[in-house]
Design a protein around this motif. Structure first.
Motif, PDB file in Angstrom:
ATOM      1  N   SER A  40       0.713  -1.130  -0.123  1.00 27.38           N
ATOM      2  CA  SER A  40       0.012  -0.045  -0.143  1.00 27.38           C
ATOM      3  C   SER A  40       0.856   1.252  -0.068  1.00 27.38           C
ATOM      4  CB  SER A  40      -1.047  -0.076   1.227  1.00 27.38           C
ATOM      5  OG  SER A  40      -0.341  -0.101   2.580  1.00 27.38           O
ATOM      6  N   VAL A  41       0.453   2.578  -0.551  1.00 25.69           N
ATOM      7  CA  VAL A  41       1.026   3.382  -0.590  1.00 25.69           C
ATOM      8  C   VAL A  41       0.984   4.236   0.681  1.00 25.69           C
ATOM      9  CG1 VAL A  41       1.099   5.738  -1.800  1.00 25.69           C
ATOM     10  CG2 VAL A  41       0.547   3.669  -2.963  1.00 25.69           C
ATOM     11  N   THR A  42       2.249   4.578   1.057  1.00 24.13           N
ATOM     12  CA  THR A  42       2.229   5.432   2.256  1.00 24.13           C
ATOM     13  C   THR A  42       2.010   6.810   2.143  1.00 24.13           C
ATOM     14  OG1 THR A  42       4.865   6.028   2.080  1.00 24.13           O
ATOM     15  CG2 THR A  42       4.278   3.864   3.252  1.00 24.13           C
ATOM     16  N   ASN A  43       2.007   7.599   3.128  1.00 21.41           N
ATOM     17  CA  ASN A  43       1.617   9.005   2.980  1.00 21.41           C
ATOM     18  C   ASN A  43       2.697   9.671   2.198  1.00 21.41           C
ATOM     19  OD1 ASN A  43      -0.902   9.058   4.335  1.00 21.41           O
ATOM     20  ND2 ASN A  43       0.080   9.429   6.462  1.00 21.41           N
ATOM     21  N   ARG A  44       4.042   9.295   2.471  1.00 22.85           N
ATOM     22  CA  ARG A  44       5.070   9.953   1.849  1.00 22.85           C
ATOM     23  C   ARG A  44       5.086   9.507   0.581  1.00 22.85           C
ATOM     24  NH1 ARG A  44      11.524   8.148   2.189  1.00 22.85           N
ATOM     25  NH2 ARG A  44      12.074   9.778   0.403  1.00 22.85           N
ATOM     26  N   GLY A  45       4.545   8.305   0.177  1.00 23.53           N
ATOM     27  CA  GLY A  45       4.553   8.042  -1.340  1.00 23.53           C
ATOM     28  C   GLY A  45       3.570   8.888  -2.106  1.00 23.53           C
ATOM     29  N   ARG A  46       2.291   9.070  -1.422  1.00 21.08           N
ATOM     30  CA  ARG A  46       1.205   9.846  -2.024  1.00 21.08           C
ATOM     31  C   ARG A  46       1.792  11.599  -2.184  1.00 21.08           C
ATOM     32  NH1 ARG A  46      -1.459   7.103   1.679  1.00 21.08           N
ATOM     33  NH2 ARG A  46      -3.045   5.726   0.847  1.00 21.08           N
ATOM     34  N   ARG A  47       2.705  11.965  -1.102  1.00 21.33           N
ATOM     35  CA  ARG A  47       3.185  13.430  -1.424  1.00 21.33           C
ATOM     36  C   ARG A  47       4.211  13.319  -2.584  1.00 21.33           C
ATOM     37  NH1 ARG A  47       3.482  12.941   4.024  1.00 21.33           N
ATOM     38  NH2 ARG A  47       5.697  12.542   3.985  1.00 21.33           N
ATOM     39  N   GLU A  48       4.941  12.273  -2.731  1.00 20.13           N
ATOM     40  CA  GLU A  48       6.101  12.126  -3.927  1.00 20.13           C
ATOM     41  C   GLU A  48       5.301  12.231  -5.218  1.00 20.13           C
ATOM     42  OE1 GLU A  48       9.319  12.513  -3.632  1.00 20.13           O
ATOM     43  OE2 GLU A  48       9.298  12.507  -1.710  1.00 20.13           O
ATOM     44  N   VAL A  49       4.144  11.378  -5.226  1.00 21.90           N
ATOM     45  CA  VAL A  49       3.562  11.360  -6.414  1.00 21.90           C
ATOM     46  C   VAL A  49       2.769  12.609  -6.790  1.00 21.90           C
ATOM     47  CG1 VAL A  49       1.251  10.181  -7.554  1.00 21.90           C
ATOM     48  CG2 VAL A  49       2.742   8.723  -6.315  1.00 21.90           C
ATOM     49  N   GLN A  50       2.238  13.067  -5.837  1.00 22.12           N
ATOM     50  CA  GLN A  50       1.528  14.580  -6.030  1.00 22.12           C
ATOM     51  C   GLN A  50       2.723  15.638  -6.427  1.00 22.12           C
ATOM     52  OE1 GLN A  50      -1.552  15.377  -5.883  1.00 22.12           O
ATOM     53  NE2 GLN A  50      -1.050  17.646  -6.752  1.00 22.12           N
ATOM     54  N   ALA A  51       3.827  15.821  -5.940  1.00 25.72           N
ATOM     55  CA  ALA A  51       4.711  16.555  -6.194  1.00 25.72           C
ATOM     56  C   ALA A  51       5.141  16.252  -7.728  1.00 25.72           C
ATOM     57  CB  ALA A  51       6.170  16.368  -5.144  1.00 25.72           C
ATOM     58  N   ARG A  52       5.200  15.000  -8.146  1.00 19.59           N
ATOM     59  CA  ARG A  52       5.634  14.596  -9.426  1.00 19.59           C
ATOM     60  C   ARG A  52       4.360  15.156 -10.432  1.00 19.59           C
ATOM     61  NH1 ARG A  52       9.587  12.902 -13.038  1.00 19.59           N
ATOM     62  NH2 ARG A  52       8.913  12.485 -14.623  1.00 19.59           N
ATOM     63  N   ARG A  53       3.333  14.932 -10.209  1.00 18.24           N
ATOM     64  CA  ARG A  53       1.973  15.557 -10.941  1.00 18.24           C
ATOM     65  C   ARG A  53       2.289  17.072 -10.921  1.00 18.24           C
ATOM     66  NH1 ARG A  53      -2.635  12.270  -8.183  1.00 18.24           N
ATOM     67  NH2 ARG A  53      -2.488  10.229  -9.339  1.00 18.24           N
ATOM     68  N   GLU A  54       2.507  17.679  -9.848  1.00 16.46           N
ATOM     69  CA  GLU A  54       2.663  19.202  -9.955  1.00 16.46           C
ATOM     70  C   GLU A  54       3.777  19.575 -10.808  1.00 16.46           C
ATOM     71  OE1 GLU A  54       2.953  20.430  -5.822  1.00 16.46           O
ATOM     72  OE2 GLU A  54       0.830  19.891  -5.412  1.00 16.46           O
ATOM     73  N   TRP A  55       4.895  18.986 -10.907  1.00 16.72           N
ATOM     74  CA  TRP A  55       6.182  19.198 -11.677  1.00 16.72           C
ATOM     75  C   TRP A  55       5.713  18.996 -13.033  1.00 16.72           C
ATOM     76  CZ3 TRP A  55       8.840  16.813 -15.410  1.00 16.72           C
ATOM     77  CH2 TRP A  55      10.137  17.099 -15.736  1.00 16.72           C
ATOM     78  N   GLU A  56       4.943  17.967 -13.576  1.00 19.34           N
ATOM     79  CA  GLU A  56       4.637  17.473 -14.770  1.00 19.34           C
ATOM     80  C   GLU A  56       3.748  18.844 -15.262  1.00 19.34           C
ATOM     81  OE1 GLU A  56       3.350  13.597 -14.689  1.00 19.34           O
ATOM     82  OE2 GLU A  56       5.176  12.649 -14.479  1.00 19.34           O
ATOM     83  N   ASN A  57       2.904  18.954 -14.551  1.00 17.49           N
ATOM     84  CA  ASN A  57       2.026  20.035 -14.721  1.00 17.49           C
ATOM     85  C   ASN A  57       2.429  21.450 -15.381  1.00 17.49           C
ATOM     86  OD1 ASN A  57      -0.283  18.336 -14.642  1.00 17.49           O
ATOM     87  ND2 ASN A  57      -0.797  18.978 -12.625  1.00 17.49           N
ATOM     88  N   GLN A  58       3.752  21.651 -14.467  1.00 15.87           N
ATOM     89  CA  GLN A  58       4.400  23.097 -14.790  1.00 15.87           C
ATOM     90  C   GLN A  58       5.591  22.962 -16.208  1.00 15.87           C
ATOM     91  OE1 GLN A  58       6.465  23.760 -11.051  1.00 15.87           O
ATOM     92  NE2 GLN A  58       4.636  24.292 -10.102  1.00 15.87           N
ATOM     93  N   HIS A  59       5.847  21.684 -16.212  1.00 17.93           N
ATOM     94  CA  HIS A  59       6.990  21.479 -17.216  1.00 17.93           C
ATOM     95  C   HIS A  59       6.700  20.758 -18.654  1.00 17.93           C
ATOM     96  CE1 HIS A  59       9.052  22.431 -13.264  1.00 17.93           C
ATOM     97  NE2 HIS A  59       9.830  23.273 -14.222  1.00 17.93           N
ATOM     98  N   VAL A  60       5.654  19.961 -18.344  1.00 19.89           N
ATOM     99  CA  VAL A  60       5.221  19.252 -19.723  1.00 19.89           C
ATOM    100  C   VAL A  60       4.047  19.824 -20.209  1.00 19.89           C
ATOM    101  CG1 VAL A  60       4.390  17.090 -20.657  1.00 19.89           C
ATOM    102  CG2 VAL A  60       6.059  17.197 -18.605  1.00 19.89           C
ATOM    103  N   SER A  61       3.871  20.194 -21.649  1.00 21.26           N
ATOM    104  CA  SER A  61       2.838  20.680 -22.192  1.00 21.26           C
ATOM    105  C   SER A  61       2.254  19.642 -22.946  1.00 21.26           C
ATOM    106  CB  SER A  61       3.187  21.889 -23.022  1.00 21.26           C
ATOM    107  OG  SER A  61       3.991  21.566 -23.967  1.00 21.26           O
ATOM    108  N   VAL A  62       0.696  19.699 -23.211  1.00 18.13           N
ATOM    109  CA  VAL A  62       0.071  18.586 -24.154  1.00 18.13           C
ATOM    110  C   VAL A  62      -0.350  19.399 -25.252  1.00 18.13           C
ATOM    111  CG1 VAL A  62      -1.591  16.884 -24.214  1.00 18.13           C
ATOM    112  CG2 VAL A  62      -0.371  17.195 -21.991  1.00 18.13           C
ATOM    113  N   GLU A  63      -0.229  18.948 -26.395  1.00 17.58           N
ATOM    114  CA  GLU A  63      -0.508  19.656 -27.602  1.00 17.58           C
ATOM    115  C   GLU A  63      -1.620  18.561 -28.313  1.00 17.58           C
ATOM    116  OE1 GLU A  63       2.442  21.116 -30.035  1.00 17.58           O
ATOM    117  OE2 GLU A  63       3.777  21.631 -28.470  1.00 17.58           O
ATOM    118  N   GLU A  64      -2.715  19.374 -28.748  1.00 18.87           N
ATOM    119  CA  GLU A  64      -3.674  18.602 -29.516  1.00 18.87           C
ATOM    120  C   GLU A  64      -3.764  18.747 -30.726  1.00 18.87           C
ATOM    121  OE1 GLU A  64      -7.526  19.018 -27.300  1.00 18.87           O
ATOM    122  OE2 GLU A  64      -6.570  18.979 -25.438  1.00 18.87           O
TER     123      GLU A  64
END
Length: 64
Positions: A40-64
């Motif tokens: 099972s994912v720990t609280n730290r694991g959840r925070r790490e996934v959330q931080a990664r999502r935030e980084w991706e949202n800032q640095h990765v653009s999706v073109e349609e």
């Protein structure tokens, strides 16, 4: 996992990777029976996934 992953799951790599995530505090390992572990994912694991999502949202653009 079989339903979400289209390739073959290499158990020789899966379990060492899971153990590494446990050692890093990102997963917690439990037992279901003498042959089956649970993870099972720990609280730290959840925070790490959330931080990664935030980084991706800032640095990765999706073109349609």
């Amino acid at each position: 996992m079989d339903q979400d992953y289209s390739g073959e799951i290499n158990h020789g790599r899966l379990y060492p990777n899971l153990d590494e995530l446990v050692e890093k505090g990102l997963l917690e390992k439990g037992t279901i029976d003498n042959r089956t572990n649970s993870y099972s994912v720990t609280n730290r694991g959840r925070r790490e996934v959330q931080a990664r999502r935030e980084w991706e949202n800032q640095h990765v653009s999706v073109e349609e």
